[in-house]
Design a protein around this motif. Structure first.
Motif, short mmCIF file in Angstrom:
data_model
loop_
_atom_site.label_atom_id
_atom_site.label_comp_id
_atom_site.label_asym_id
_atom_site.label_seq_id
_atom_site.Cartn_x
_atom_site.Cartn_y
_atom_site.Cartn_z
N ILE A 120 -59.56 -53.72 -11.67
CA ILE A 120 -60.98 -53.94 -11.42
C ILE A 120 -61.60 -52.55 -11.35
CG2 ILE A 120 -60.57 -54.18 -8.91
CD1 ILE A 120 -63.01 -56.16 -8.95
N LEU A 121 -62.63 -52.37 -12.15
CA LEU A 121 -63.13 -51.02 -12.44
C LEU A 121 -64.61 -50.91 -12.11
CD1 LEU A 121 -61.92 -49.31 -15.67
CD2 LEU A 121 -64.27 -48.98 -14.94
N CYS A 122 -64.98 -49.85 -11.41
CA CYS A 122 -66.39 -49.66 -11.06
C CYS A 122 -67.13 -49.02 -12.23
CB CYS A 122 -66.54 -48.79 -9.82
SG CYS A 122 -68.28 -48.47 -9.40
N VAL A 123 -68.19 -49.68 -12.68
CA VAL A 123 -68.93 -49.17 -13.84
C VAL A 123 -69.81 -47.97 -13.47
CG1 VAL A 123 -68.94 -51.39 -15.01
CG2 VAL A 123 -70.81 -50.82 -13.47
N LYS A 166 -64.12 -45.67 -10.60
CA LYS A 166 -62.93 -45.94 -9.79
C LYS A 166 -62.16 -47.13 -10.35
CE LYS A 166 -63.47 -47.67 -5.68
NZ LYS A 166 -63.73 -47.83 -4.24
N ASP A 226 -59.41 -50.00 -9.29
CA ASP A 226 -58.59 -50.67 -8.28
C ASP A 226 -57.65 -51.63 -8.99
OD1 ASP A 226 -59.30 -49.52 -5.84
OD2 ASP A 226 -61.11 -50.73 -5.69
N ILE A 283 -61.69 -56.44 -14.80
CA ILE A 283 -62.97 -56.89 -14.26
C ILE A 283 -63.84 -55.65 -14.09
CG2 ILE A 283 -64.13 -57.94 -12.29
CD1 ILE A 283 -61.64 -59.57 -11.75
N TYR A 284 -65.05 -55.71 -14.59
CA TYR A 284 -65.99 -54.61 -14.44
C TYR A 284 -67.02 -55.00 -13.39
CZ TYR A 284 -63.92 -52.96 -18.75
OH TYR A 284 -63.02 -52.53 -19.69
N GLY A 285 -67.38 -54.06 -12.55
CA GLY A 285 -68.35 -54.36 -11.52
C GLY A 285 -68.80 -53.11 -10.81
N VAL A 286 -69.51 -53.31 -9.71
CA VAL A 286 -69.96 -52.17 -8.91
C VAL A 286 -69.19 -52.21 -7.60
CG1 VAL A 286 -71.93 -51.04 -7.85
CG2 VAL A 286 -72.23 -52.33 -9.96
N CYS A 287 -68.52 -51.13 -7.29
CA CYS A 287 -67.68 -51.10 -6.10
C CYS A 287 -68.54 -51.02 -4.83
CB CYS A 287 -66.71 -49.93 -6.17
SG CYS A 287 -67.44 -48.33 -5.84
N PRO A 288 -67.94 -51.35 -3.70
CA PRO A 288 -68.67 -51.34 -2.43
C PRO A 288 -69.42 -50.02 -2.19
CG PRO A 288 -66.53 -52.30 -2.11
CD PRO A 288 -66.55 -51.81 -3.52
N THR A 330 -69.44 -56.17 -6.96
CA THR A 330 -70.42 -57.02 -7.63
C THR A 330 -70.00 -57.07 -9.08
OG1 THR A 330 -72.17 -56.23 -6.18
CG2 THR A 330 -72.84 -57.31 -8.22
N THR A 345 -69.84 -57.47 -12.95
CA THR A 345 -70.84 -57.39 -14.03
C THR A 345 -70.28 -57.94 -15.33
OG1 THR A 345 -70.11 -55.15 -14.64
CG2 THR A 345 -71.90 -55.32 -13.06
N ASP A 346 -68.98 -57.88 -15.47
CA ASP A 346 -68.39 -58.31 -16.73
C ASP A 346 -66.88 -58.37 -16.56
OD1 ASP A 346 -68.28 -59.09 -19.33
OD2 ASP A 346 -68.50 -57.09 -20.17
#
Lengths: 137, 137
Positions: free
Chosen positions: A89-92, A96, A98, A127-132, B119, B121-122
């Motif tokens: 799971i990667l912060c866009v 980062k 995880d 999974i791409y997303g925005v980390c905490p 969060t 996103t993809d």
DNA sequence: ATTATATTGAGAAAGATTCGCATTTGTATC
DNA sequence: GATACAAATGCGAATCTTTCTCAATATAAT
């Protein structure tokens, strides 16, 4: 001594390979590009050419010592294999990376492959997303 | 006429964009590299530069008309969006790309993201394997 | 039709990765 | 431990994918 690791992987214990493997094993950052490894070699004063870094990482991959990932970036990312499979799971925002594993997803994938008649060899889930941290900025 | 599609995507209806979009919509092959699209343009006698193909595909991606994939190859692969999200299962021998969706996996991914505080996103899930055809060869 | 602006084409440029080849290194042999 | 041979390395050139530059051109609004 790491030369054992190389020998048992079927690789000759050369200096560049030892240096790179040692670096991968000692680095707290687990996902690195070839360029990252090359820079690290330079900084530690180790004299290893970029082409060799690429060659060695590719050999390590073939030998099962590392895994090569293709995240949504323009280059490969390498990770030392520590046994257990996991997904990412990667912060866009900050980049980062995880890790996680999910048994349900693992099983479903095998069922899907079977249903479609495929012999599964591998899989990649990111999974791409925005980390905490990045959500509060 | 496709110019409607471009206009509603917020893009000026230029000839290269029309040609590329029409090609994507009419091709039976759904996953193509920029080079593939460029070659197709050449073959149909359409005069579109490679740089334009890259630009247009990137614009299409931003506009949500296509999705860019990073499979384990050295280049991006583009796919016309037809509404429904899906994941991919790819033959490592012949390169064929099949599609699937699995609601269970979709849900688990959201749970995982939430659990880790991300969060989402993809996401990208690719299963690699050997397809039925290639198993008998 | 005219104008202001966005887009295009062609080639140069950049970034990532591989290749070619002379030189060096690791390892098995004596 | 010295020797020999194959394998590995370093360097720069080459390749591949993608982006950039900029003058020329096409589009949409007037």
């Amino acid at each position: 001594m790491d030369s054992k690791d190389l020998k048992s992987a079927g690789l000759k214990a050369t200096l560049p390979r030892l240096k790179i493997l040692t670096f991968l094993q000692s680095s707290p950052v687990r996902h690195m590009s070839a360029e990252d490894v090359y820079k690290a070699m330079l900084e530690s004063g180790e004299d290893v050419g970029l082409a060799t870094v690429y060659r060695v990482l590719t050999q390590f991959e073939s030998a099962g010592l590392v895994t090569r990932h293709h995240f949504d970036e323009g280059h490969s990312v390498f990770e030392l294999n520590l046994g257990e499979h996991h997904d990412h799971i990667l912060c866009v925002k900050c980049g980062k990376v995880d890790e996680f594993t999910d048994q349900v997803i693992e099983e479903r994938q095998h069922e899907i492959a079977k249903k479609q008649g495929y012999t599964i060899t591998d899989h990649a889930l990111v999974i791409y997303g925005v980390c905490p941290d990045c959500q509060n900025a």
